[in-house]
Scaffold this motif. Sequence first.
Motif, mmCIF file in Angstrom:
data_model
loop_
_atom_site.group_PDB
_atom_site.id
_atom_site.type_symbol
_atom_site.label_atom_id
_atom_site.label_comp_id
_atom_site.label_asym_id
_atom_site.label_seq_id
_atom_site.Cartn_x
_atom_site.Cartn_y
_atom_site.Cartn_z
ATOM 1 N N TYR A 1 -12.704 -18.803 0.603
ATOM 2 C CA TYR A 1 -11.243 -18.702 0.730
ATOM 3 C C TYR A 1 -10.891 -18.266 2.146
ATOM 4 O O TYR A 1 -11.436 -17.273 2.660
ATOM 5 N N ASP A 2 -9.974 -19.024 2.775
ATOM 6 C CA ASP A 2 -9.469 -18.706 4.108
ATOM 7 C C ASP A 2 -8.051 -18.179 3.944
ATOM 8 O O ASP A 2 -7.125 -18.937 3.601
ATOM 9 N N ALA A 3 -7.869 -16.875 4.173
ATOM 10 C CA ALA A 3 -6.567 -16.262 3.942
ATOM 11 C C ALA A 3 -5.519 -16.769 4.917
ATOM 12 O O ALA A 3 -4.328 -16.824 4.596
ATOM 13 N N GLY A 4 -5.936 -17.132 6.138
ATOM 14 C CA GLY A 4 -4.972 -17.591 7.131
ATOM 15 C C GLY A 4 -4.286 -18.871 6.720
ATOM 16 O O GLY A 4 -3.073 -19.041 6.911
ATOM 17 N N SER A 5 -5.027 -19.789 6.140
ATOM 18 C CA SER A 5 -4.465 -21.080 5.727
ATOM 19 C C SER A 5 -4.232 -21.164 4.233
ATOM 20 O O SER A 5 -3.728 -22.187 3.742
ATOM 21 N N ARG A 6 -4.612 -20.116 3.511
ATOM 22 C CA ARG A 6 -4.571 -20.099 2.038
ATOM 23 C C ARG A 6 -5.326 -21.315 1.482
ATOM 24 O O ARG A 6 -4.911 -21.955 0.520
ATOM 25 N N ARG A 7 -6.460 -21.596 2.056
ATOM 26 C CA ARG A 7 -7.245 -22.767 1.665
ATOM 27 C C ARG A 7 -8.522 -22.314 0.955
ATOM 28 O O ARG A 7 -9.245 -21.446 1.444
ATOM 29 N N LEU A 8 -8.787 -22.928 -0.186
ATOM 30 C CA LEU A 8 -9.984 -22.617 -0.977
ATOM 31 C C LEU A 8 -10.861 -23.856 -1.025
ATOM 32 O O LEU A 8 -10.431 -24.923 -1.490
ATOM 33 N N THR A 9 -12.083 -23.740 -0.511
ATOM 34 C CA THR A 9 -13.038 -24.847 -0.515
ATOM 35 C C THR A 9 -14.126 -24.538 -1.538
ATOM 36 O O THR A 9 -14.711 -23.448 -1.531
ATOM 37 N N LEU A 10 -14.395 -25.504 -2.443
ATOM 38 C CA LEU A 10 -15.290 -25.256 -3.569
ATOM 39 C C LEU A 10 -16.395 -26.286 -3.650
ATOM 40 O O LEU A 10 -16.214 -27.446 -3.257
ATOM 41 N N ALA A 11 -17.533 -25.856 -4.227
ATOM 42 C CA ALA A 11 -18.621 -26.753 -4.635
ATOM 43 C C ALA A 11 -19.167 -26.228 -5.958
ATOM 44 O O ALA A 11 -19.083 -25.031 -6.252
ATOM 45 N N ASN A 12 -19.716 -27.136 -6.761
ATOM 46 C CA ASN A 12 -20.137 -26.759 -8.108
ATOM 47 C C ASN A 12 -21.487 -27.380 -8.419
ATOM 48 O O ASN A 12 -21.736 -28.550 -8.096
ATOM 49 N N SER A 13 -22.364 -26.603 -9.047
ATOM 50 C CA SER A 13 -23.677 -27.121 -9.448
ATOM 51 C C SER A 13 -23.874 -26.949 -10.950
ATOM 52 O O SER A 13 -24.765 -26.254 -11.404
ATOM 53 N N THR B 1 -11.233 -29.221 -1.519
ATOM 54 C CA THR B 1 -10.421 -28.181 -0.896
ATOM 55 C C THR B 1 -9.058 -28.123 -1.572
ATOM 56 O O THR B 1 -8.440 -29.168 -1.842
ATOM 57 N N LEU B 2 -8.591 -26.921 -1.858
ATOM 58 C CA LEU B 2 -7.274 -26.691 -2.452
ATOM 59 C C LEU B 2 -6.423 -25.919 -1.460
ATOM 60 O O LEU B 2 -6.859 -24.893 -0.923
ATOM 61 N N ASP B 3 -5.210 -26.392 -1.231
ATOM 62 C CA ASP B 3 -4.241 -25.627 -0.454
ATOM 63 C C ASP B 3 -3.395 -24.841 -1.441
ATOM 64 O O ASP B 3 -2.609 -25.426 -2.218
ATOM 65 N N LEU B 4 -3.568 -23.544 -1.436
ATOM 66 C CA LEU B 4 -2.926 -22.684 -2.421
ATOM 67 C C LEU B 4 -1.618 -22.130 -1.884
ATOM 68 O O LEU B 4 -1.385 -22.083 -0.670
ATOM 69 N N VAL B 5 -0.773 -21.694 -2.805
ATOM 70 C CA VAL B 5 0.503 -21.083 -2.456
ATOM 71 C C VAL B 5 0.631 -19.779 -3.221
ATOM 72 O O VAL B 5 -0.043 -19.565 -4.240
ATOM 73 N N PRO B 6 1.474 -18.858 -2.741
ATOM 74 C CA PRO B 6 1.660 -17.601 -3.469
ATOM 75 C C PRO B 6 2.035 -17.850 -4.924
ATOM 76 O O PRO B 6 2.850 -18.722 -5.234
ATOM 77 N N LEU C 1 -10.377 -23.375 -13.050
ATOM 78 C CA LEU C 1 -9.020 -23.694 -13.500
ATOM 79 C C LEU C 1 -8.015 -23.174 -12.483
ATOM 80 O O LEU C 1 -8.148 -22.058 -11.978
ATOM 81 N N LEU C 2 -6.983 -23.969 -12.221
ATOM 82 C CA LEU C 2 -5.900 -23.576 -11.330
ATOM 83 C C LEU C 2 -4.623 -23.445 -12.154
ATOM 84 O O LEU C 2 -4.197 -24.410 -12.823
ATOM 85 N N LEU C 3 -4.026 -22.265 -12.117
ATOM 86 C CA LEU C 3 -2.740 -22.031 -12.774
ATOM 87 C C LEU C 3 -1.659 -22.012 -11.704
ATOM 88 O O LEU C 3 -1.672 -21.167 -10.805
ATOM 89 N N ARG C 4 -0.721 -22.945 -11.812
ATOM 90 C CA ARG C 4 0.383 -23.022 -10.846
ATOM 91 C C ARG C 4 1.664 -23.361 -11.596
ATOM 92 O O ARG C 4 1.736 -24.368 -12.300
ATOM 93 N N VAL D 1 -1.701 -25.551 -16.070
ATOM 94 C CA VAL D 1 -3.122 -25.346 -15.809
ATOM 95 C C VAL D 1 -3.797 -26.690 -15.591
ATOM 96 O O VAL D 1 -3.595 -27.630 -16.375
ATOM 97 N N GLN D 2 -4.562 -26.789 -14.538
ATOM 98 C CA GLN D 2 -5.337 -28.001 -14.317
ATOM 99 C C GLN D 2 -6.789 -27.650 -14.003
ATOM 100 O O GLN D 2 -7.076 -26.622 -13.384
ATOM 101 N N GLU D 3 -7.699 -28.499 -14.489
ATOM 102 C CA GLU D 3 -9.118 -28.330 -14.196
ATOM 103 C C GLU D 3 -9.423 -28.862 -12.807
ATOM 104 O O GLU D 3 -8.903 -29.916 -12.406
ATOM 105 N N ILE D 4 -10.239 -28.143 -12.079
ATOM 106 C CA ILE D 4 -10.710 -28.624 -10.780
ATOM 107 C C ILE D 4 -12.024 -29.344 -11.049
ATOM 108 O O ILE D 4 -13.097 -28.732 -11.120
ATOM 109 N N ARG D 5 -11.930 -30.651 -11.272
ATOM 110 C CA ARG D 5 -13.080 -31.425 -11.752
ATOM 111 C C ARG D 5 -14.054 -31.690 -10.614
ATOM 112 O O ARG D 5 -13.848 -32.600 -9.806
#
Length: 457
Positions: free
Chosen positions: A319-331, A366-371, A337-340, A344-348
């Motif tokens: 998570y980058d607080a400056g850009s509110r950007r979350l970059t993910l990888a999954n194994s 990558t997800l661009d998040l908001v408050p 899950l993202l609640l906005r 609710v949506q799955e991050i597939r």
Amino acid sequence: MDNPAGKLAPFALVGDADPVPASLFVSHPEQASTLALLYEVSREITSILDREELLRRVAQHVKKLVNYHVFSVMLWNEKTQFLESVFVMRYGDAIPARTRVPLDQGLTGAAGTTRRVVRVADTLTDPRFLACEVETGVTVRSELVVPLLIQDRLIGVLDLESAETHSFTAEHERMLATLASYVAIALENARLYEEARESQRRLQDDLSTAREIQRQLLPTGAREVPGLDLAAGYCSARDLGGDFYDFLPYGKGRLGVALGDVSGKGTAAALYGSLAIGTIREHVAEHPCPPAEMLAMLNRRLYGARLDSRFIAMTFAVYDAGSRRLTLANSGGPYPLLLRDGQVQEIRLAGVPLGLFPDTEYDETTLDLVPGDIVLFASDGILESEDSEDKEFGVERLTALLQTVSRQLSASAICDLILNATDEFSGGGFTPHDDRTLLVLRVIDHTASDFTLPIIY
């Protein structure tokens, strides 16, 4: 294995002695009564597991059959090659037992060596008698020593002494020889029971230490990331869990987040998870790489270890607080899950679990998040929590629960809400079949001055 009543669980019994042979005794009322007493004694003592209590009861029962002044039991110590006193009763009172005798000395040694009863009418006439065999304060004039055997294996000897000559008869010898087989079995059961209790105590101490070490490996903070409310929830199914999580410094205003689930449970899974945590922390310190690269590196390291075909399902994010950007990888872990805005949506994002194949590559998104956004990482123990009908909690229930969460609810409160919901779903008194772990990231408003704050671990 606490057992204050001294009763042995059925699995612990060594075996049963043969029934008391009635042919040993002449059939008349007094000896029939003796036979009945021997039968009752044999039934009672084979169920007593505390050695001190067992030998006290044996001494009391034997006193009803044979008049003695000193009753003692010596056990054979295979390591020291000595018969060692473990219980002595003089005139009805237990006294300290300190005697050690080799098999080639004394009447006790003779009984142990020959595996036969030794009965001496007058100790002054028997050169084998050792006046120092038992320091009881009694001048021993007659003695009856009965070997305690299981088949032909020496367990110890039962020793009766009297201050009078000719105190013990052939009938006493026959009765005690019969009783001795039951005493030997009872002593062996008591020994096995105590060994099992001691092993359990050692294991519990080891587990407690390992549990504390594992607890200290898991982070307790990472709360001062600008614009991020972060919390973790963790409930292991056993003393040691196979789930793990970590918060990792990725530079100013940036944070790495990991949640892993090791195949299997217990000590081996916990150690494998600790290996993964250590490897990640080592790599981050030298090279804080993107999530997909991190998973590929960890996969190679775990595959190279080749530890009993274990694998790890893991989600890694930065998570980058400056850009509110979350970059993910999954194994292979459950989809985050993202609640906005109440939806609710799955991050597939799929991937092969770590440690199975040598050169696996991983995708990232990558997800661009908001408050107000909330991102939830959960191990499969959350989704697979079962009720009494073996129905799983599942993604749908978790989604419905998240949709009730208000924007003001803290990350920690959200963790508690979900864990409590799975507890209630499974019902009271349930035994979880898997570890349950949660990470909640809640994006909040921040100002430029927030970036002067350090990240605290």
